[in-house]
Design a protein around this motif. Sequence first.
Motif, PDB file in Angstrom:
ATOM      1  N   LEU A  17      52.572  44.347  97.105  1.00  0.00           N
ATOM      2  CA  LEU A  17      51.493  44.889  96.083  1.00  0.00           C
ATOM      3  C   LEU A  17      50.689  45.690  97.039  1.00  0.00           C
ATOM      4  CD1 LEU A  17      49.731  44.916  93.640  1.00  0.00           C
ATOM      5  CD2 LEU A  17      48.222  43.118  94.624  1.00  0.00           C
ATOM      6  N   SER A  18      50.580  47.014  96.595  1.00  0.00           N
ATOM      7  CA  SER A  18      49.804  48.039  97.263  1.00  0.00           C
ATOM      8  C   SER A  18      48.793  48.724  96.259  1.00  0.00           C
ATOM      9  CB  SER A  18      50.731  49.168  97.617  1.00  0.00           C
ATOM     10  OG  SER A  18      51.236  49.882  96.376  1.00  0.00           O
ATOM     11  N   VAL A  19      47.552  49.139  96.760  1.00  0.00           N
ATOM     12  CA  VAL A  19      46.588  49.877  96.053  1.00  0.00           C
ATOM     13  C   VAL A  19      45.975  50.917  96.847  1.00  0.00           C
ATOM     14  CG1 VAL A  19      44.426  49.419  95.050  1.00  0.00           C
ATOM     15  CG2 VAL A  19      45.963  47.506  94.771  1.00  0.00           C
ATOM     16  N   ARG A  20      46.048  52.102  95.926  1.00  0.00           N
ATOM     17  CA  ARG A  20      45.454  53.278  97.022  1.00  0.00           C
ATOM     18  C   ARG A  20      44.525  54.204  95.642  1.00  0.00           C
ATOM     19  NH1 ARG A  20      48.670  57.224  95.089  1.00  0.00           N
ATOM     20  NH2 ARG A  20      50.631  56.680  94.169  1.00  0.00           N
ATOM     21  N   ASN A  21      43.770  55.026  96.444  1.00  0.00           N
ATOM     22  CA  ASN A  21      43.275  55.793  95.470  1.00  0.00           C
ATOM     23  C   ASN A  21      44.278  56.879  94.998  1.00  0.00           C
ATOM     24  OD1 ASN A  21      40.558  55.295  95.683  1.00  0.00           O
ATOM     25  ND2 ASN A  21      39.983  56.370  97.399  1.00  0.00           N
TER      26      ASN A  21
END
Length: 325
Positions: A234-238
């Motif tokens: 899981l990755s989260v970024r702008n």
Amino acid sequence: MDDVDQRSWLGKEFRLALERPDETMSSNGQTGHPRDRMSLLSHDLRSALSDILGGVQLINKDQFDQPTLEHFDRISAAGETLARLLNKMLTDEPSTGAGMVTQPGNLNLADFLTDISRRWTDRAHEKNIKFSVVTESALPAIVTVDRVGLERVIANLVGNAIKFTDAGQVTLSVKCTEDRALNFKLTDEGPGLSDASIAKLFQYEGRPTDTPKPGTGLGLFIAKELAGMLGAELSVRNNDGVGVAAELRLPHEAWFDRSLRKSGKAPGGVSRGPVDLSAMKILLAEDNKTNQLVATQMLGAMGATFRVASDGLEALELLETESFD
């Protein structure tokens, strides 16, 4: 006990059953004999939830206009999710962290994505924004994952995206990559993550205290924990330009086949492993939602491909268009 005392005792009993699963509380407030986890409440909780889901299924949807139908779908889908969560909480062994990921089962991916849309479309419309599920490539019909774990990851990501998006849309895009990984990518048109939020990303209660929206940041913590248990990344970024992009990547080995189809024979030909129904396509006709959940979990654990009919007429229609074993 009067009604007020009874409610107070039930509240304490419920909390104790969650926090100290091997003990229960008697009505005088003393810790009682060890019992199975949630044993005092499990029967009544299941019974009440079964009545809710059963009542929902009896409602005639044909008379609804589109907004009312979306309200109905939201209630129905959330109730089914609650039933799955409750069943795991009452039957799984105690676990730590986000917990409650057990043996995977066979999941109809198209039906799963439909349920995601049913639950969250109405929530988005409440805020005058749009939620959509988009498939970008040919997807496998069946994936072998823990449904509740995957559902919790997606729900926390979608819930966050809708919360922080005040205009525009939230999109869940699903595709299979060239290396057969299954990708769920969620994008929104919210304000994006602050530097303080990025610094505490995935931490327990990691949301900065000066954010304009309520919450503690538990959703991303839970999603990250469960993603690891599912064998996913899981990755989260702008996102480039506006909003946030969250991506859940399930490698091929995390969703295909895994250990469900293992079987063993004890001396004398007696099976000592789970029954292997991986070559079977089964039609389940059952009108009770709770019974459907229990039966489909059992069929999934045995590797079967299955379809569910809620009544005899639906079963006959499926028999006319599909072949079953």
